[in-house]
Design a protein around this motif. Structure first.
Motif, mmCIF file in Angstrom:
data_model
loop_
_atom_site.group_PDB
_atom_site.id
_atom_site.type_symbol
_atom_site.label_atom_id
_atom_site.label_comp_id
_atom_site.label_asym_id
_atom_site.label_seq_id
_atom_site.Cartn_x
_atom_site.Cartn_y
_atom_site.Cartn_z
ATOM 1 N N VAL A 136 0.840 -1.205 0.000
ATOM 2 C CA VAL A 136 0.000 0.000 0.000
ATOM 3 C C VAL A 136 0.873 1.251 0.000
ATOM 4 O O VAL A 136 0.602 2.218 -0.725
ATOM 5 C CB VAL A 136 -0.952 -0.001 1.221
ATOM 6 C CG1 VAL A 136 -1.627 1.360 1.367
ATOM 7 C CG2 VAL A 136 -1.995 -1.094 1.064
ATOM 8 N N ILE A 137 1.934 1.228 0.814
ATOM 9 C CA ILE A 137 2.867 2.356 0.824
ATOM 10 C C ILE A 137 3.500 2.525 -0.562
ATOM 11 O O ILE A 137 3.633 3.642 -1.076
ATOM 12 C CB ILE A 137 3.964 2.151 1.892
ATOM 13 C CG1 ILE A 137 3.353 2.141 3.289
ATOM 14 C CG2 ILE A 137 5.025 3.259 1.791
ATOM 15 C CD1 ILE A 137 4.335 1.785 4.391
ATOM 16 N N LEU A 139 2.197 1.686 -3.426
ATOM 17 C CA LEU A 139 1.194 2.239 -4.345
ATOM 18 C C LEU A 139 1.066 3.753 -4.173
ATOM 19 O O LEU A 139 0.955 4.493 -5.152
ATOM 20 C CB LEU A 139 -0.153 1.568 -4.118
ATOM 21 C CG LEU A 139 -1.308 2.065 -4.991
ATOM 22 C CD1 LEU A 139 -1.004 1.831 -6.466
ATOM 23 C CD2 LEU A 139 -2.617 1.388 -4.596
ATOM 24 N N ILE A 140 1.096 4.218 -2.927
ATOM 25 C CA ILE A 140 1.006 5.655 -2.664
ATOM 26 C C ILE A 140 2.203 6.396 -3.269
ATOM 27 O O ILE A 140 2.064 7.430 -3.916
ATOM 28 C CB ILE A 140 0.915 5.920 -1.145
ATOM 29 C CG1 ILE A 140 -0.401 5.355 -0.592
ATOM 30 C CG2 ILE A 140 1.022 7.415 -0.859
ATOM 31 C CD1 ILE A 140 -0.487 5.407 0.921
ATOM 32 N N VAL A 141 3.384 5.824 -3.062
ATOM 33 C CA VAL A 141 4.607 6.431 -3.602
ATOM 34 C C VAL A 141 4.574 6.448 -5.124
ATOM 35 O O VAL A 141 4.888 7.454 -5.765
ATOM 36 C CB VAL A 141 5.854 5.672 -3.102
ATOM 37 C CG1 VAL A 141 7.102 6.152 -3.828
ATOM 38 C CG2 VAL A 141 6.018 5.866 -1.593
ATOM 39 N N ASN A 142 4.167 5.315 -5.718
ATOM 40 C CA ASN A 142 4.102 5.235 -7.166
ATOM 41 C C ASN A 142 3.057 6.189 -7.736
ATOM 42 O O ASN A 142 3.257 6.807 -8.783
ATOM 43 C CB ASN A 142 3.766 3.803 -7.597
ATOM 44 C CG ASN A 142 4.892 2.838 -7.312
ATOM 45 O OD1 ASN A 142 6.063 3.217 -7.353
ATOM 46 N ND2 ASN A 142 4.566 1.602 -7.006
ATOM 47 N N GLY A 143 1.932 6.300 -7.029
ATOM 48 C CA GLY A 143 0.893 7.226 -7.477
ATOM 49 C C GLY A 143 1.383 8.665 -7.476
ATOM 50 O O GLY A 143 1.094 9.435 -8.400
ATOM 51 N N ALA A 144 2.161 9.016 -6.433
ATOM 52 C CA ALA A 144 2.738 10.359 -6.379
ATOM 53 C C ALA A 144 3.698 10.593 -7.536
ATOM 54 O O ALA A 144 3.709 11.668 -8.155
ATOM 55 C CB ALA A 144 3.441 10.569 -5.044
ATOM 56 N N ALA A 186 3.196 1.614 -10.473
ATOM 57 C CA ALA A 186 1.885 1.748 -9.836
ATOM 58 C C ALA A 186 1.017 0.531 -10.128
ATOM 59 O O ALA A 186 0.294 0.037 -9.254
ATOM 60 C CB ALA A 186 1.197 3.026 -10.326
ATOM 61 N N SER A 189 2.219 -2.481 -8.091
ATOM 62 C CA SER A 189 1.832 -2.305 -6.685
ATOM 63 C C SER A 189 0.359 -2.660 -6.492
ATOM 64 O O SER A 189 -0.017 -3.331 -5.519
ATOM 65 C CB SER A 189 2.075 -0.859 -6.243
ATOM 66 O OG SER A 189 3.440 -0.557 -6.216
#
Length: 316
Positions: A136-137, A139-144, A186, A189
């Motif tokens: 989940v972390i 995915l958040i980083v990749n989304g950013a 992303a 993830s």
């Protein structure tokens, strides 16, 4: 003609490559983010036994390397923009970096598929709660990262032109490569989270390596597309038919001038070189022909050859 007057007919071949491109700073930011998350995901993937999480971390490792290539290409092209050893400037460094990034995508897609198949044949226990938290972390980083590169990437796509082969010709291939890398991160993830959740709540342990294979297939498809577009630039394939048609129309309309030979090729993002041969009964000067050319097609370097047409030749 005196040698001191020769400079009036000379020009440089920099074509704006000495300027910092919009994607450079964004790429450097994403490199720092990606490298940090890469270390976390590879370590926890090995610790908790998740192939999907390990695949995501390995994917990030490839992307950190690819993004490093992208950043190097931006800096190299800018620093060497005025180097006369480059016949048409350093614009193609951009496409070369994109091509290299696409190859890395292919290699790591194969690694992901191989490791996933190995886990199918020899499953390992997975610490689902910890692996899900890290995914989940990730995915958040990749989304950013996608958002950081996405705005500029969307701008590039908004100015694409497609030739007769359906390939995009009007974009920053270096930025496109970087964007595909973070987008693939992303995706992997997201697939990792899905696989881990189904494994935890439904006992579908094989879903974890299966999602690794799905991710590998999708990444391979993206990389193939990028290989097509960048290789077209590197081998000087003819530019888009839409631009070539506009050139012919601009020269031939309302005159007896005819374009006998036309070569159009990319020399960098949004930039083309053209070599045009014109046959005419009433020849214009090369300068007059150049003034007829459309100004919105990215023609950065144009060479015009004028060939007088005799009456006998016109009937043969």
């Amino acid at each position: 003609m005196h040698a001191e007057h020769l400079h009036l007919w000379q020009h440089n071949h920099v074509f704006g490559q000495e300027q910092r491109r919009p994607g450079e700073q964004r790429t450097l930011i994403v490199i720092a983010i990606t490298a940090a998350m890469m270390v976390i995901e590879i370590g926890t993937g090995l610790l908790f036994g998740s192939m999907a999480l390990l695949a995501d971390g390995l994917h990030m490792a490839s992307h950190a390397a690819a993004l490093g290539i992208a950043a190097f290409a931006y800096i190299y092209a800018r620093k060497h923009a005025k180097n006369t050893d480059f016949s048409f400037g350093t614009g193609k460094v951009n496409a070369l970096a994109g091509f290299s990034g696409a190859i890395l995508l292919v290699i790591f897609a194969l690694i992901m598929a191989w490791e996933s198949l190995a886990r199918m044949l020899d499953p390992v226990s997975i610490a689902f709660d910890q692996a899900i938290a890290v995914a989940v972390i990730g995915l958040i980083v990749n989304g950013a990262s996608v958002l950081i590169l996405g705005a500029e990437h969307g701008h590039e796509h908004g100015h694409e032109h497609h030739g007769e082969h359906g390939h995009a010709h009007h974009q920053d291939h270096n930025l496109h490569s970087a964007y595909l890398h973070v987008l693939a991160d992303a995706l992997t993830s997201l697939l990792a989270i899905f696989a881990l959740l189904t494994g935890k709540y439904f006992g579908w342990v094989l879903m974890d390596p299966l999602m690794g294979i799905v991710g590998a297939v999708l990444v391979a498809r993206w990389s193939w597309r990028l290989l097509e577009t960048t290789s077209a630039v590197l081998v000087d394939r003819q530019g888009p038919e839409t631009i070539r048609s506009k050139i012919r129309t601009a020269i031939e309309q309302d005159s007896q001038d005819r374009v006998s030979d036309l070569h159009l090729w990319s020399i960098g993002p949004d930039m083309y070189a053209a070599a045009i041969s014109v046959v005419s009964h009433d020849p214009k000067s090369p300068l007059e022909i150049k003034k007829l050319l459309p100004s919105h097609c990215g023609l950065a370097h144009v060479t015009v050859e004028i060939n007088p047409c005799c009456t006998q030749g016109a009937h043969t």
